[in-house]
Write an enzyme that holds these catalytic residues in place. Structure first.
Site, short mmCIF file in Angstrom:
data_model
loop_
_atom_site.label_atom_id
_atom_site.label_comp_id
_atom_site.label_asym_id
_atom_site.label_seq_id
_atom_site.Cartn_x
_atom_site.Cartn_y
_atom_site.Cartn_z
N ARG A 152 -1.74 -6.10 -21.69
CA ARG A 152 -1.39 -3.95 -22.30
C ARG A 152 -2.65 -3.87 -23.00
O ARG A 152 -3.62 -4.67 -23.56
CB ARG A 152 -0.07 -4.02 -22.97
CG ARG A 152 0.87 -4.11 -22.38
CD ARG A 152 2.12 -3.67 -22.76
NE ARG A 152 3.10 -3.95 -22.65
CZ ARG A 152 3.99 -4.83 -22.96
NH1 ARG A 152 3.31 -6.04 -23.25
NH2 ARG A 152 5.24 -4.79 -22.30
N LYS A 175 4.97 -6.14 -27.35
CA LYS A 175 6.42 -5.25 -28.02
C LYS A 175 6.48 -6.00 -28.89
O LYS A 175 7.54 -6.85 -28.53
CB LYS A 175 6.79 -4.40 -26.90
CG LYS A 175 5.73 -3.28 -25.85
CD LYS A 175 7.29 -2.83 -24.89
CE LYS A 175 5.70 -1.44 -23.94
NZ LYS A 175 6.51 -0.82 -24.07
N HIS A 251 -3.49 0.15 -17.57
CA HIS A 251 -2.17 0.00 -16.96
C HIS A 251 -2.85 -0.14 -15.78
O HIS A 251 -1.38 -1.18 -14.90
CB HIS A 251 -1.41 1.10 -17.33
CG HIS A 251 0.43 0.78 -17.86
ND1 HIS A 251 -0.23 -0.29 -19.07
CD2 HIS A 251 1.02 0.34 -17.45
CE1 HIS A 251 0.98 -0.39 -19.26
NE2 HIS A 251 1.80 -0.34 -17.95
N ARG A 254 -2.85 -3.54 -14.82
CA ARG A 254 -1.71 -4.23 -15.08
C ARG A 254 -0.90 -4.63 -14.09
O ARG A 254 -0.36 -5.10 -13.32
CB ARG A 254 -0.93 -4.21 -16.26
CG ARG A 254 0.35 -4.78 -16.76
CD ARG A 254 0.25 -4.03 -18.32
NE ARG A 254 1.69 -4.25 -18.38
CZ ARG A 254 2.25 -5.80 -18.62
NH1 ARG A 254 1.51 -6.76 -19.41
NH2 ARG A 254 3.52 -5.19 -19.65
N HIS A 277 7.59 -9.05 -20.28
CA HIS A 277 8.87 -8.05 -19.06
C HIS A 277 9.94 -8.28 -20.51
O HIS A 277 10.26 -9.79 -19.97
CB HIS A 277 8.90 -7.68 -18.42
CG HIS A 277 8.20 -6.67 -17.66
ND1 HIS A 277 8.10 -6.42 -16.34
CD2 HIS A 277 6.65 -5.66 -18.14
CE1 HIS A 277 6.84 -5.85 -15.92
NE2 HIS A 277 6.23 -4.84 -17.58
N TYR A 286 7.76 -3.61 -8.79
CA TYR A 286 6.51 -4.33 -8.29
C TYR A 286 7.02 -4.78 -6.77
O TYR A 286 6.59 -5.13 -5.62
CB TYR A 286 6.09 -5.46 -8.83
CG TYR A 286 5.41 -4.78 -9.80
CD1 TYR A 286 4.35 -4.21 -10.53
CD2 TYR A 286 5.62 -4.85 -11.50
CE1 TYR A 286 3.53 -3.17 -11.21
CE2 TYR A 286 5.64 -4.61 -12.60
CZ TYR A 286 4.51 -3.39 -12.50
OH TYR A 286 3.51 -2.77 -13.69
#
Length: 306
Positions: A152, A175, A251, A254, A277, A286
């Site tokens: 990110r 995150k 993004h 990404r 993730h 994806y």
């Protein structure tokens, strides 16, 4: 409500370890919600009903509360923030019920992530390199690292020099402060090495002249850590020079990283780990077949396709 909101944001930051950016997003969403409740005559979360929460979602979807209208995905994010706040208030004994528990999020259209072709990425990265000037070397290293790691934008501009391990891996903090180590390809490794040796020292000296010092990997011309906004600008300039007609964001790189890995045969669990993730469900988007891929397989396999 202001005091309860402050306590909840402190809980997110300290106890749950959410990042500064994520906490700021919660603050914006919940400040809008609190303003709506106040205008509706609710001066305490204990007085909020399920109908209030449902009406709020309708108001922000249409912009009827005076703010900008929100898309279904943004409404879902806003509802998640609202639910978290009400759960916190109930857990703290401030309310008896959670009025948001049964409120349904708006239906979202599931879209395929936009990814550039491999050729478009190559053109973009080539356009980022405009010579041997420090800023040109920095820009190339920045974009190469974004695509090579799938990081990110906040993770990559947040890197310190010590987070780059001999040019073949980087330590990213995602995150919730979760750390992961991601390999770096040779192109990105060479670009970062060139930046560290031939560019960063001059950018550091600009900061030293002002009495500043920073461990940040990517610096601006004043010797400070490069901001997310500046990194966005770097990407936009490169996209324009590359002649890319489609919208390109950090993004997008990404998404391209993940799409190209899966197309090359990478296991979805490995891509999940590389992207950071928490759930493989997020990564599985994806693996959805694109219309172009459907047409290619149809044309190659159906006896009456051509």
């Amino acid at each position: 409500m202001d005091a309860v909101l402050s306590d909840y944001l402190a809980h997110l930051r300290v106890e749950r370890g959410l990042s500064v950016n994520t906490t700021a997003a919660y603050r914006r969403d919940l400040a809008r919600y609190a303003a709506y409740l106040t205008a509706a005559g609710r001066d305490s979360l204990a007085h909020v009903t399920e109908a209030d929460v449902d009406a709020y979602l309708g108001a922000v979807r249409e912009g009827e509360d005076g703010g900008r209208p929100l898309s279904p995905s943004s409404c879902a994010r806003a509802l998640a923030a609202v639910r978290g706040w009400h759960r916190f208030a109930r857990a703290e004994g401030l309310t008896d019920v959670d009025p948001s528990a049964e409120v349904a999020a708006p239906t979202q259209v599931r879209r395929l992530p936009h990814a550039l072709s491999i050729d478009a990425v190559a053109r973009l990265l080539a356009a980022a390199s405009g010579g041997e000037e420090p800023v040109a070397l920095r820009d190339r290293a920045l974009l190469e690292l974004l695509y090579s790691t799938g990081g990110r934008i906040s993770e990559v501009v947040g890197l310190d020099v010590d987070d780059v391990a001999d040019g073949d891996a980087v330590r990213l903090f995602g995150k919730g402060g979760k750390e992961r180590v991601v390999p770096v390809g040779s192109y990105a490794g060479d670009a970062v090495s060139a930046y560290l040796v031939r560019a960063r020292p001059s950018l550091v000296s600009a900061g030293a002249a002002r009495g500043r010092s920073t461990p940040a990997l990517f610096l601006n011309t004043r010797g400070n850590r490069l901001s997310r906004q500046s990194a966005w600008a770097v990407l936009q300039r490169a996209a324009e020079r590359a002649g890319l007609a489609e919208h390109v964001s950090p993004h997008t790189l990404r998404h391209s990283f993940a799409t190209h890995l899966l197309a090359g045969g990478a296991d979805v669990r490995v891509v999940q780990e590389l992207l950071g993730h928490a759930s493989v469900t997020t990564t599985q988007i994806y693996t959805m077949v694109t219309p172009d891929a459907l047409r290619e397989v149809y044309a190659a396999a159906h006896p009456r396709a051509l």
